[in-house]
Scaffold this motif. Structure first.
Motif, PDB file in Angstrom:
ATOM      1  N   LEU A 169       0.871  -1.171   0.000  1.00  0.00           N
ATOM      2  CA  LEU A 169       0.000   0.000   0.000  1.00  0.00           C
ATOM      3  C   LEU A 169       0.907   1.220   0.000  1.00  0.00           C
ATOM      4  CD1 LEU A 169      -3.081   0.547   2.215  1.00  0.00           C
ATOM      5  CD2 LEU A 169      -1.283   2.246   2.218  1.00  0.00           C
ATOM      6  N   LYS A 170       0.625   2.170  -0.869  1.00  0.00           N
ATOM      7  CA  LYS A 170       1.386   3.419  -0.873  1.00  0.00           C
ATOM      8  C   LYS A 170       0.461   4.527  -0.410  1.00  0.00           C
ATOM      9  CE  LYS A 170       4.321   6.483  -3.494  1.00  0.00           C
ATOM     10  NZ  LYS A 170       4.794   6.901  -4.812  1.00  0.00           N
ATOM     11  N   ARG A 171       0.887   5.214   0.624  1.00  0.00           N
ATOM     12  CA  ARG A 171       0.120   6.325   1.183  1.00  0.00           C
ATOM     13  C   ARG A 171       1.035   7.545   1.175  1.00  0.00           C
ATOM     14  NH1 ARG A 171      -2.819   4.546   6.179  1.00  0.00           N
ATOM     15  NH2 ARG A 171      -4.299   3.888   4.576  1.00  0.00           N
ATOM     16  N   LYS A 172       0.671   8.505   0.341  1.00  0.00           N
ATOM     17  CA  LYS A 172       1.520   9.685   0.108  1.00  0.00           C
ATOM     18  C   LYS A 172       2.883   9.200  -0.368  1.00  0.00           C
ATOM     19  CE  LYS A 172      -1.152  12.622   3.093  1.00  0.00           C
ATOM     20  NZ  LYS A 172      -1.215  13.552   4.169  1.00  0.00           N
ATOM     21  N   ASN A 173       3.940   9.453   0.384  1.00  0.00           N
ATOM     22  CA  ASN A 173       5.283   9.028  -0.038  1.00  0.00           C
ATOM     23  C   ASN A 173       5.768   7.792   0.704  1.00  0.00           C
ATOM     24  OD1 ASN A 173       5.534  11.134  -1.848  1.00  0.00           O
ATOM     25  ND2 ASN A 173       6.311  12.527  -0.284  1.00  0.00           N
ATOM     26  N   ARG A 174       4.886   7.140   1.435  1.00  0.00           N
ATOM     27  CA  ARG A 174       5.281   6.016   2.284  1.00  0.00           C
ATOM     28  C   ARG A 174       4.726   4.703   1.740  1.00  0.00           C
ATOM     29  NH1 ARG A 174       2.645   4.566   7.719  1.00  0.00           N
ATOM     30  NH2 ARG A 174       3.967   2.871   8.405  1.00  0.00           N
ATOM     31  N   TRP A 175       5.594   3.714   1.616  1.00  0.00           N
ATOM     32  CA  TRP A 175       5.187   2.374   1.207  1.00  0.00           C
ATOM     33  C   TRP A 175       5.010   1.509   2.445  1.00  0.00           C
ATOM     34  CZ3 TRP A 175       3.716   0.556  -3.394  1.00  0.00           C
ATOM     35  CH2 TRP A 175       4.039   1.302  -4.528  1.00  0.00           C
ATOM     36  N   ILE A 176       3.948   0.722   2.446  1.00  0.00           N
ATOM     37  CA  ILE A 176       3.716  -0.264   3.502  1.00  0.00           C
ATOM     38  C   ILE A 176       3.649  -1.618   2.803  1.00  0.00           C
ATOM     39  CG2 ILE A 176       2.167  -1.049   5.325  1.00  0.00           C
ATOM     40  CD1 ILE A 176       1.078   1.888   5.383  1.00  0.00           C
ATOM     41  N   TYR A 177       4.648  -2.451   3.057  1.00  0.00           N
ATOM     42  CA  TYR A 177       4.706  -3.762   2.423  1.00  0.00           C
ATOM     43  C   TYR A 177       4.038  -4.795   3.320  1.00  0.00           C
ATOM     44  CZ  TYR A 177       7.973  -1.382  -0.579  1.00  0.00           C
ATOM     45  OH  TYR A 177       8.540  -0.489  -1.443  1.00  0.00           O
ATOM     46  N   ASP A 178       3.293  -5.701   2.714  1.00  0.00           N
ATOM     47  CA  ASP A 178       2.546  -6.732   3.434  1.00  0.00           C
ATOM     48  C   ASP A 178       1.764  -6.093   4.584  1.00  0.00           C
ATOM     49  OD1 ASP A 178       1.581  -9.272   3.951  1.00  0.00           O
ATOM     50  OD2 ASP A 178       3.311  -9.856   5.162  1.00  0.00           O
ATOM     51  N   PRO A 179       0.852  -5.175   4.238  1.00  0.00           N
ATOM     52  CA  PRO A 179       0.146  -4.420   5.281  1.00  0.00           C
ATOM     53  C   PRO A 179      -0.711  -5.312   6.174  1.00  0.00           C
ATOM     54  CG  PRO A 179      -0.887  -4.075   3.141  1.00  0.00           C
ATOM     55  CD  PRO A 179       0.368  -4.863   2.900  1.00  0.00           C
ATOM     56  N   GLU A 180      -0.778  -4.924   7.429  1.00  0.00           N
ATOM     57  CA  GLU A 180      -1.625  -5.628   8.396  1.00  0.00           C
ATOM     58  C   GLU A 180      -3.088  -5.470   7.984  1.00  0.00           C
ATOM     59  OE1 GLU A 180      -0.518  -7.413  11.010  1.00  0.00           O
ATOM     60  OE2 GLU A 180       1.555  -6.961  10.462  1.00  0.00           O
ATOM     61  N   GLU A 181      -3.905  -6.447   8.349  1.00  0.00           N
ATOM     62  CA  GLU A 181      -5.315  -6.418   7.950  1.00  0.00           C
ATOM     63  C   GLU A 181      -6.117  -5.322   8.643  1.00  0.00           C
ATOM     64  OE1 GLU A 181      -6.786 -10.427   8.474  1.00  0.00           O
ATOM     65  OE2 GLU A 181      -6.422 -10.797   6.354  1.00  0.00           O
ATOM     66  N   ASP A 182      -5.596  -4.775   9.749  1.00  0.00           N
ATOM     67  CA  ASP A 182      -6.344  -3.738  10.457  1.00  0.00           C
ATOM     68  C   ASP A 182      -6.068  -2.330   9.921  1.00  0.00           C
ATOM     69  OD1 ASP A 182      -3.758  -3.530  11.409  1.00  0.00           O
ATOM     70  OD2 ASP A 182      -4.332  -3.351  13.517  1.00  0.00           O
ATOM     71  N   ILE A 183      -5.241  -2.222   8.883  1.00  0.00           N
ATOM     72  CA  ILE A 183      -4.985  -0.915   8.272  1.00  0.00           C
ATOM     73  C   ILE A 183      -6.233  -0.461   7.522  1.00  0.00           C
ATOM     74  CG2 ILE A 183      -3.715   0.249   6.411  1.00  0.00           C
ATOM     75  CD1 ILE A 183      -1.235  -1.148   7.316  1.00  0.00           C
ATOM     76  N   THR A 184      -6.599   0.782   7.731  1.00  0.00           N
ATOM     77  CA  THR A 184      -7.756   1.359   7.049  1.00  0.00           C
ATOM     78  C   THR A 184      -7.312   1.957   5.722  1.00  0.00           C
ATOM     79  OG1 THR A 184      -8.822   1.849   9.156  1.00  0.00           O
ATOM     80  CG2 THR A 184      -9.607   3.064   7.233  1.00  0.00           C
ATOM     81  N   VAL A 185      -8.010   1.586   4.665  1.00  0.00           N
ATOM     82  CA  VAL A 185      -7.740   2.125   3.332  1.00  0.00           C
ATOM     83  C   VAL A 185      -8.289   3.547   3.285  1.00  0.00           C
ATOM     84  CG1 VAL A 185      -8.193   1.837   0.866  1.00  0.00           C
ATOM     85  CG2 VAL A 185      -7.886  -0.182   2.319  1.00  0.00           C
TER      86      VAL A 185
END
Length: 99
Positions: free
Chosen positions: A56-72
């Motif tokens: 998931l890319k949010r602004k300039n930050r990449w989150i690899y293998d994001p946790e399931e509790d992350i809100t899109v």
């Protein structure tokens, strides 16, 4: 000539493999008014449809293998792995063309 000594032209078979793979990697852009904005990855239940958010890319930050509790959130970019037909349904839902 031994089969192992035969040079392999990588460029000739990679497109074939990618086109015929059971799973594909696709990109989804989430608009602010998307029906998935504000939902957690878990609540989307993508894995039961053959899909997984691998990044998931949010602004300039990449989150690899994001946790399931992350809100899109609107503005997020999702990298999704899975079967193409399931991706197309998700894309249509994310874009609001299917309810």
């Amino acid at each position: 000539m031994d089969l192992l000594d035969t040079p392999i032209e990588a460029r000739s078979f990679i497109p074939f493999v990618l086109e015929n793979a059971d799973e594909k990697i696709n990109v989804l852009f989430v608009a602010n008014n998307s029906p998935i904005a504000g939902k957690t990855i878990k609540s989307l239940d993508l894995e039961s449809h053959g899909l997984k958010v691998i990044a998931l890319k949010r602004k300039n930050r990449w989150i690899y293998d994001p946790e399931e509790d992350i809100t899109v959130r609107g503005g997020d970019m999702l990298i999704v792995r899975g079967v193409q037909s399931a991706y197309e349904k998700l894309r249509d839902y994310v874009e609001g063309t299917v309810k």
